[in-house]
Design an enzyme around this catalytic site. Structure first.
Site, PDB file in Angstrom:
ATOM      1  N   MET A  36     -10.828   4.151  -3.099  1.00  0.00           N
ATOM      2  CA  MET A  36      -9.636   4.865  -3.016  1.00  0.00           C
ATOM      3  C   MET A  36      -8.244   4.224  -3.025  1.00  0.00           C
ATOM      4  SD  MET A  36     -11.398   8.190  -1.450  1.00  0.00           S
ATOM      5  CE  MET A  36     -10.104   9.433  -1.978  1.00  0.00           C
TER       6      MET A  36
ATOM      7  N   ASP B 144       1.899   5.076   7.026  1.00  0.00           N
ATOM      8  CA  ASP B 144       1.184   3.883   6.712  1.00  0.00           C
ATOM      9  C   ASP B 144       1.530   3.434   5.118  1.00  0.00           C
ATOM     10  OD1 ASP B 144       0.075   4.165   8.983  1.00  0.00           O
ATOM     11  OD2 ASP B 144      -1.703   5.012   8.335  1.00  0.00           O
TER      12      ASP B 144
ATOM     13  N   LYS C  13      -5.158  16.845  11.915  1.00  0.00           N
ATOM     14  CA  LYS C  13      -3.944  16.449  11.919  1.00  0.00           C
ATOM     15  C   LYS C  13      -3.634  16.690  10.300  1.00  0.00           C
ATOM     16  CE  LYS C  13      -2.867  12.026  10.508  1.00  0.00           C
ATOM     17  NZ  LYS C  13      -2.020  12.102   9.509  1.00  0.00           N
ATOM     18  N   ASN C  14      -4.305  16.517   9.540  1.00  0.00           N
ATOM     19  CA  ASN C  14      -4.016  16.539   7.980  1.00  0.00           C
ATOM     20  C   ASN C  14      -4.020  18.095   7.480  1.00  0.00           C
ATOM     21  OD1 ASN C  14      -4.052  13.987   7.705  1.00  0.00           O
ATOM     22  ND2 ASN C  14      -6.444  13.634   7.333  1.00  0.00           N
TER      23      ASN C  14
ATOM     24  N   ARG D 180       4.923  10.127   6.375  1.00  0.00           N
ATOM     25  CA  ARG D 180       4.602  10.251   4.904  1.00  0.00           C
ATOM     26  C   ARG D 180       4.462  11.785   4.514  1.00  0.00           C
ATOM     27  NH1 ARG D 180       2.810   8.821  -0.212  1.00  0.00           N
ATOM     28  NH2 ARG D 180       0.859   9.848  -0.983  1.00  0.00           N
TER      29      ARG D 180
END
Length: 418
Positions: A327, A117, A22-23, A93
């Protein structure tokens, strides 16, 4: 919105195949805007986020064939507007990745506030800094309004943080800037490397992919390209956790072995039977032991995207585990619902949680507040006694294609309710 009805306490087994990352899919789709020639992407994940990005490209004037399938054909001979549909932008996003290509093709980009998110808590300052360094000017107004009437210029820049999407934004802009750009403190994740490979196949000169310094020779006329997406190692890690918490035996196919090493290292510390053979990962029945401490890190550290899932895993392990995600502070807050399932959790601060196990979880009504914690709560519900209801299911389906079908194929007793 749909609800997933889950009957827990059943051992899962079988084979599952992951689709493309997905990324990686989102920046690759954005990169297709840089060329007027056809691009073909295969092994594309059939997930909500990819469909939203594809429809954003359509809204900008691109031709996109195959939405909803694993093969997308994209042609962008003309880009008809510089302000993507705010309703679509508000759902994703990754829409921030459109800024560079729009500045390159239109000289201006007007983007509403990106969604996804926790949109209010995640800034795009690194992305904007990179674009400004390459000649973009910020205009005042709602959302993000930038212009580059004279085109993007090459730059030597240092990213304040090694942001994955920030690095990808810089790469997309540098590909269009005539000359040599250098990006330092760049992210090294596999999907960043995959974007570099795709840009190179379009005709961009790139050196240093996978390191913290990437040199880009951009500005050339770009051609066509075909690319098969690499398997999603985050999805593969998710299925590995599902196998472990249910005492199951699952063969996971499609993720590259070099990407799975970082995930397997943590699973093995927890005494999980995990074997990697090429693009096949096998997770067998195990007696889980606490890992002591699990800390996220920049690649090749343990990925933050798996923190929620490994926290659920720790509830079933013998002993105490400290999970530390330095993070992001919001992933752990989303796991407070595990306490209602009788998990023994102590939230030290926004970045650290202590999990003591093993605990018999009990079914509960669950809220999927974000993509990754939603999948983690599904894993918890599969391990729990009794019945759970998770909603909205669509939040999790943003990143996991055909989720209900694949869970059922492994023997899970789940059903979608609308």
């Amino acid at each position: 919105m749909s609800t997933l009805l889950i009957e827990g306490g059943h051992r899962l087994s079988g084979t599952v195949e992951v689709e493309g990352n997905k990324n990686a899919a989102l920046p690759l789709l954005a990169a297709c805007l840089l060329t007027t020639e056809e691009c073909v992407l295969t092994n594309v994940p059939r997930i909500g986020d990819v469909e939203v990005m594809a429809r954003l490209l359509l809204d900008l004037g691109a031709e996109v064939e195959g939405i909803g399938s694993t093969t997308l054909r994209i042609r962008c001979p003309t880009i008809t507007k510089d302000d993507p549909d705010p309703a679509l932008v508000g759902r994703l996003r990754g829409s921030v990745l459109l800024l560079g290509p729009l500045l390159a093709r239109r000289g201006r980009a007007r983007l509403a506030r990106p969604g996804g998110d926790f949109p209010a808590r995640r800034t795009i300052a690194t992305h904007l800094d990179a674009l400004i360094a390459m000649g973009a000017r910020v205009r005042h107004g709602a959302g993000h309004d930038l212009e580059a009437p004279n085109g993007l210029a090459p730059a030597s820049l240092y990213l304040y943080e090694a942001s994955v999407t920030g690095t990808e934004t810089a790469l997309l802009a540098a590909a269009a800037a005539r000359g040599v750009s250098e990006i330092r403190h760049a992210a090294c994740e596999p999907h960043v490397v995959e974007l570099c490979r795709f840009l190179a196949s379009l005709g961009v000169g790139i050196a240093g992919a996978g390191t913290s310094t990437i040199r880009v020779e951009g500005g050339a006329k770009l051609g066509r390209a075909e690319h098969r997406l690499w398997g999603d190692y985050i999805e593969a890690g998710s299925w590995a956790v599902v196998a472990a918490v249910t005492g199951g035996d699952i063969e996971i196919r499609g993720a590259r072995c070099e990407d799975m090493e970082v995930v397997a290292a943590v699973l093995r510390r927890m005494q999980i039977a995990c074997a990697i053979d090429g693009d096949v990962v096998r997770v067998g029945e195990s007696t889980l032991q606490a890992a002591g401490r699990i800390t996220t890190g920049l690649w090749p550290g343990f990925p933050s995207d798996l923190v929620s899932l490994v926290t659920v895993l720790a509830t079933q392990a013998e002993g105490r585990t400290l999970v530390h995600d330095w993070m992001y502070e919001l992933r752990l807050f989303a796991l407070e619902q595990l306490s209602g399932m009788s998990a023994d959790l102590f939230l030290c601060d926004p970045h650290r949680i202590i999990v003591t196990g093993p605990r018999r979880l009990r079914g509960s009504k669950l809220d999927s507040r974000d993509l990754r914690s939603g999948m983690a709560l599904i894993a918890a519900a599969l391990a729990a006694d009794g019945q759970s209801r998770l909603s909205p299911l669509e939040t999790v389906e943003r990143g996991y294609g055909r989720l209900v079908e694949r869970l059922q194929g492994l023997g899970a007793r789940v059903a979608r309710m609308t």
